[in-house]
Design a protein around this motif. Sequence first.
Motif, PDB file in Angstrom:
ATOM      1  N   GLY A 100      54.501  73.647 -15.594  1.00  0.00           N
ATOM      2  CA  GLY A 100      53.513  72.693 -14.927  1.00  0.00           C
ATOM      3  C   GLY A 100      53.059  71.467 -15.938  1.00  0.00           C
ATOM      4  O   GLY A 100      52.057  70.901 -15.437  1.00  0.00           O
ATOM      5  N   GLY A 104      51.982  68.209 -14.195  1.00  0.00           N
ATOM      6  CA  GLY A 104      50.360  67.566 -14.554  1.00  0.00           C
ATOM      7  C   GLY A 104      50.222  66.141 -15.063  1.00  0.00           C
ATOM      8  O   GLY A 104      49.366  65.535 -14.598  1.00  0.00           O
ATOM      9  N   GLY A 135      47.538  70.422 -15.784  1.00  0.00           N
ATOM     10  CA  GLY A 135      48.799  71.335 -15.338  1.00  0.00           C
ATOM     11  C   GLY A 135      49.142  72.501 -16.148  1.00  0.00           C
ATOM     12  O   GLY A 135      49.298  73.684 -15.346  1.00  0.00           O
TER      13      GLY A 135
END
Length: 336
Positions: A100, A104, A135
């Motif tokens: 992520g 992000g 993220g």
Amino acid sequence: MEQTRVEIVFFAIMIVTFGTIILCLSMAASIAFGAVNINLSTVWESVVSYDPSKTTHQIIMNLRVPRVVAAALVGSALAIAGAIMQGMTRNPLASPSIMGVTSGATFAIAVALALFTTLSPIGTMFAAFIGASIGAGLVFGVGMLSRNGLTPVKLALAGSAITALLSSISSAIAIHFNVAKDLSFWYAGGVAGIQWESVVPAIPVFIISIILAIMISSSITVLSMGEDVAIGLGQKTGLIRTIGFIVVLLLTGAAVSISGTIGFVGLVIPHMIRFLVGTDYRLIIPCSAVLGGLLLVLADIGARMINPPFETPVGAIMALIGVPFFLYLARREGGR
């Protein structure tokens, strides 16, 4: 055993040496190859004696050199970030794109574009740093809520969920604020059209981050053996994780601010390097830097060759390489 260690170090030196040579040759080929092919002699002439009155020199120095330098830097940064994440978390599925971090960074860039319409390269980079931390924090936060702790597959699933969430929100922001065209570059992922204004501000970040990564490489080796082993050997695990996390955010944020979302470099390269040189991160990090840069430069050349004169996004090329590899690792770790 000592002889084996010497052989591994020698092999790692060979990887860095010959990898660097091949990287330089690939960069030269990338500069020469394009919509208008240019002789290598002209490329060399433009580098050593630049003449702004010559169109070919302008094309080389203002368009093609920044592009290939960006590809090499981004590939190296993502490979190092992936290696550090895998070592710190002991998670073979960890990489900026899966955990992520890149999504992000893209999300924060979408928010920044909606608020400010236009962004300077430095502003884009700072937005990417903030988004990368958001993220990663969301992924590890969701993963910690699961039963039986953080397993590799659970972290990968949490990363996929957060990536989908942030991508959806980014798309909604882009449509609502009419910045979808501007954001499409970061979604596709690539180095086409990159100029020095985007590359130069990120170079100090890359240099500082790589130095920090090398400084903590021996500690990451110990940390990769397990928390108890690291504490028993006197490692300050909290400090090492903090520095490593900062390095990952800096490398990934700077890479995304230049090239957008390019996945799987940080997944594939560290695994390949560990297979070749073992688990010593003092060897893994420099080897990953060289081969990561080489992989992305070659992928960029391939992106121009698939459907000329049009260019395929480099992110799509890396997905074709990385998705099967990720599925193989997920299946193997799920079985364990």
